[in-house]
Motif scaffolding. Structure first.
Motif, PDB file in Angstrom:
ATOM      1  N   VAL A 146      -3.474   4.204   3.906  1.00 41.49           N
ATOM      2  CA  VAL A 146      -4.601   4.099   3.939  1.00 41.49           C
ATOM      3  C   VAL A 146      -5.208   3.228   3.370  1.00 41.49           C
ATOM      4  O   VAL A 146      -5.351   2.805   2.143  1.00 41.49           O
ATOM      5  CB  VAL A 146      -5.350   5.752   3.166  1.00 41.49           C
ATOM      6  CG1 VAL A 146      -6.818   5.756   3.518  1.00 41.49           C
ATOM      7  CG2 VAL A 146      -4.436   6.802   3.695  1.00 41.49           C
TER       8      VAL A 146
ATOM      9  N   PHE B  60     -10.895   1.338   2.129  1.00 41.58           N
ATOM     10  CA  PHE B  60     -12.179   1.738   2.568  1.00 41.58           C
ATOM     11  C   PHE B  60     -12.107   3.046   3.219  1.00 41.58           C
ATOM     12  O   PHE B  60     -12.841   3.837   2.932  1.00 41.58           O
ATOM     13  CB  PHE B  60     -12.747   0.587   3.671  1.00 41.58           C
ATOM     14  CG  PHE B  60     -12.239  -0.841   3.363  1.00 41.58           C
ATOM     15  CD1 PHE B  60     -12.810  -1.413   2.314  1.00 41.58           C
ATOM     16  CD2 PHE B  60     -11.042  -1.284   3.721  1.00 41.58           C
ATOM     17  CE1 PHE B  60     -12.504  -2.596   1.996  1.00 41.58           C
ATOM     18  CE2 PHE B  60     -10.590  -2.817   3.562  1.00 41.58           C
ATOM     19  CZ  PHE B  60     -11.594  -3.355   2.550  1.00 41.58           C
ATOM     20  N   ASP B  61     -11.003   3.351   3.918  1.00 38.96           N
ATOM     21  CA  ASP B  61     -10.742   4.671   4.802  1.00 38.96           C
ATOM     22  C   ASP B  61     -10.680   5.729   3.471  1.00 38.96           C
ATOM     23  O   ASP B  61     -11.128   6.648   3.702  1.00 38.96           O
ATOM     24  CB  ASP B  61      -9.643   4.690   5.641  1.00 38.96           C
ATOM     25  CG  ASP B  61      -9.762   3.559   6.544  1.00 38.96           C
ATOM     26  OD1 ASP B  61     -10.473   3.908   7.693  1.00 38.96           O
ATOM     27  OD2 ASP B  61      -9.495   2.425   6.309  1.00 38.96           O
TER      28      ASP B  61
ATOM     29  N   LEU C  25     -14.182   6.382   2.380  1.00 37.55           N
ATOM     30  CA  LEU C  25     -15.170   6.858   3.236  1.00 37.55           C
ATOM     31  C   LEU C  25     -14.439   8.194   3.855  1.00 37.55           C
ATOM     32  O   LEU C  25     -15.279   8.784   4.369  1.00 37.55           O
ATOM     33  CB  LEU C  25     -15.440   5.822   4.061  1.00 37.55           C
ATOM     34  CG  LEU C  25     -16.160   4.367   3.637  1.00 37.55           C
ATOM     35  CD1 LEU C  25     -16.233   3.495   4.896  1.00 37.55           C
ATOM     36  CD2 LEU C  25     -17.419   5.032   3.221  1.00 37.55           C
ATOM     37  N   GLY C  26     -13.262   8.130   3.737  1.00 27.78           N
ATOM     38  CA  GLY C  26     -12.615   9.342   4.489  1.00 27.78           C
ATOM     39  C   GLY C  26     -12.576   8.976   5.992  1.00 27.78           C
ATOM     40  O   GLY C  26     -12.921   8.100   6.568  1.00 27.78           O
ATOM     41  N   GLY C  27     -11.615  10.000   6.792  1.00 30.92           N
ATOM     42  CA  GLY C  27     -11.246   9.542   8.148  1.00 30.92           C
ATOM     43  C   GLY C  27     -10.155  10.389   8.449  1.00 30.92           C
ATOM     44  O   GLY C  27      -9.947  11.405   7.808  1.00 30.92           O
TER      45      GLY C  27
ATOM     46  N   VAL D  30      -6.078  10.371  10.659  1.00 26.30           N
ATOM     47  CA  VAL D  30      -4.968   9.578  11.036  1.00 26.30           C
ATOM     48  C   VAL D  30      -4.048  10.701  12.175  1.00 26.30           C
ATOM     49  O   VAL D  30      -4.129  11.843  11.883  1.00 26.30           O
ATOM     50  CB  VAL D  30      -4.132   9.015   9.930  1.00 26.30           C
ATOM     51  CG1 VAL D  30      -3.768  10.196   9.005  1.00 26.30           C
ATOM     52  CG2 VAL D  30      -2.981   8.022  10.436  1.00 26.30           C
TER      53      VAL D  30
ATOM     54  N   GLU E 205      -6.498  14.921   8.393  1.00 25.60           N
ATOM     55  CA  GLU E 205      -7.840  14.550   7.903  1.00 25.60           C
ATOM     56  C   GLU E 205      -7.504  13.690   6.585  1.00 25.60           C
ATOM     57  O   GLU E 205      -6.778  13.951   5.668  1.00 25.60           O
ATOM     58  CB  GLU E 205      -8.774  15.683   7.455  1.00 25.60           C
ATOM     59  CG  GLU E 205     -10.185  15.094   6.961  1.00 25.60           C
ATOM     60  CD  GLU E 205     -10.868  16.080   6.108  1.00 25.60           C
ATOM     61  OE1 GLU E 205     -10.257  17.346   6.189  1.00 25.60           O
ATOM     62  OE2 GLU E 205     -11.880  15.697   5.661  1.00 25.60           O
ATOM     63  N   ILE E 206      -8.317  12.737   6.519  1.00 26.52           N
ATOM     64  CA  ILE E 206      -8.255  11.723   5.036  1.00 26.52           C
ATOM     65  C   ILE E 206      -9.582  12.208   4.541  1.00 26.52           C
ATOM     66  O   ILE E 206     -10.479  11.492   4.927  1.00 26.52           O
ATOM     67  CB  ILE E 206      -7.865  10.225   5.192  1.00 26.52           C
ATOM     68  CG1 ILE E 206      -6.710  10.035   6.287  1.00 26.52           C
ATOM     69  CG2 ILE E 206      -7.969   9.365   4.036  1.00 26.52           C
ATOM     70  CD1 ILE E 206      -6.784   8.621   6.551  1.00 26.52           C
TER      71      ILE E 206
ATOM     72  N   ALA F  41     -12.658  12.089   2.074  1.00 20.59           N
ATOM     73  CA  ALA F  41     -13.527  10.981   1.505  1.00 20.59           C
ATOM     74  C   ALA F  41     -13.002  11.019  -0.013  1.00 20.59           C
ATOM     75  O   ALA F  41     -12.829  12.152  -0.527  1.00 20.59           O
ATOM     76  CB  ALA F  41     -15.031  11.077   1.465  1.00 20.59           C
TER      77      ALA F  41
END
Ligand code: ZN
Ligand code: ZN
Length: 386
Positions: free
Chosen positions: A277, A280-281, A284-286, A288, A301-302, A304
């Motif tokens: 990861v 930045f991700d 901020l979350g994201g 994959v 989910e990643i 935040a």
């Protein structure tokens, strides 16, 4: 001659079970007929499989360590391995047999039956992790002794009958007095002429030479249940080798050799995936996309604010159990990545960004705080070889 199974696997005689397993898996991956169809590789694969079969079984390994060969099926008196097989000098061998009851049926109970049960057979089957998870039906080829279809196991040619053995007169054993370190020992050995059965076949079957069985290659379909893992065995009753004199067949065992997955690491029912990861991700979350064994790719989910080493458990996406029951979980490990190199513009922007966090600066973590513990538990793990 007893084969040097340790050398075949490239391990020394003090190797642990783990080392033996690792050596076997490495060689199997290199030599398995699916991967390497050339003849010499197949021959080596058989040797390597034999070596593993022997060294992974404490009983058989013990026989090897005593100088015998548990897979030596050379005909003749005695039982698999000891009887006359290299390792022991005459007198001592007999003493061993006398004390360990090695000479099958050789203790005054008359001739043994020429018809004896067959050995179990073992073959190994490489499976992908996906196949282990879903279960699979596969065709296998086995090369074992089957009943001779000419004499149907009798070993005789046409209508001829076996005759009483001239050496032991049907008793099946011969006796001798041995001098040994225990004094004089009376030993009886299976008769060398008839192999202990008390009769000889004068006109042996022209197809099997009197053994009652012939080597035959056959293919069959094996159903491997969902949830199997490395080293598990599926038993196919009475599909092993037919015994001497057409005796009942042993069982055939198919042992699973699990191939390593490209992304997933299995620990029993739990699967582990590592996701890189970018920081930045992480901040901020994201999301994959992560491969699974039964459901293709799934979105994970990643959150935040994800920290290095954080994990996320996805329930029910691990391995199924062989007997049904609850499926294991998939554990996703987040490996937060910091850019190793910044160009001028990136560095400038990051510096500007940093100014938004005036309180953030490097500092020594107080013992017992999360940051401190995090680093040191990781260090400990890396010392422990994990
Ligand atoms: Zn025959
Ligand atoms: Zn005899």
């Amino acid at each position: 001659m007893a084969r040097d199974y340790y050398r075949i696997l490239g391990v020394d005689s003090k190797a642990t079970d783990q080392e033996i397993k690792r050596a076997y898996r490495r060689l199997a991956r290199e030599l398995h007929p699916d991967v390497n169809p050339d003849d010499s590789a197949q021959e080596r694969f058989r040797d390597v499989s034999d070596a593993y079969e022997v060294l992974s079984d404490p009983e058989k390994r013990r026989i090897v360590d005593m100088g015998g060969d548990p897979l030596d099926s050379s005909p003749g008196p005695g039982f698999g391995g000891f009887g006359g097989a290299g390792g022991f000098t005459g007198g001592l061998g007999d003493v061993f047999e006398a004390f360990f009851g090695g000479a099958a049926g050789g203790s005054g109970r008359g001739p043994r039956s020429r018809v004896r049960p067959g050995n179990d057979a073992l073959i190994r089957m490489q499976l992908d992790l996906e196949e282990c998870a879903a279960g699979v039906s596969k065709e296998i080829t086995v090369d074992t002794a089957v009943l001779c279809d000419k004499c149907h196991g009798s070993g005789t040619d046409g209508d001829t009958r076996p005759e009483t053995c001239p050496t032991c007169h049907g008793v099946g054993e011969v006796q001798s007095v041995q001098r040994s370190f225990l004094g004089q020992v009376m030993t009886s050995r299976p008769c060398p002429t008839c192999g202990g059965v008390g009769e000889v076949i004068v006109d042996p079957c022209t197809k099997c030479g009197g053994d009652g069985r012939v080597q035959k290659r056959r293919t069959m379909t094996v159903k491997i249940p969902a949830g199997v893992g490395d080293g598990m065995r599926v038993r196919l009753a009475a599909q092993g080798e037919v015994g001497p004199g057409g005796g009942p067949a042993g069982d055939l065992y198919v042992e699973v050799v699990e191939r390593e997955h490209e992304f997933l690491v299995r620990d029993g029912g739990t699967l582990h995936a590592t996701v890189r990861v970018p920081m930045f991700d992480a901040a901020l979350g994201g999301a994959v996309s992560v491969p699974t064994v039964l459901d293709g790719q799934i979105e994970v989910e990643i959150p935040a604010g994800t920290q290095p080493g954080d994990t996320r458990t996805v329930r029910g996406h691990g391995m199924p159990q062989v007997n049904g029951g609850v499926r294991g979980n998939l554990v996703v490990h987040f490996d937060v990545q910091v850019p190793a190199k910044l160009d001028k513009r990136q560095a400038e922007k990051l510096r500007a960004f940093k100014e938004l966090f005036p309180e953030a600066s490097p500092s020594v973590a107080r013992r017992g705080t999360d940051a401190h513990e995090g680093v040191f538990s990781r260090l400990r793990n890396s010392f422990a070889g994990r």
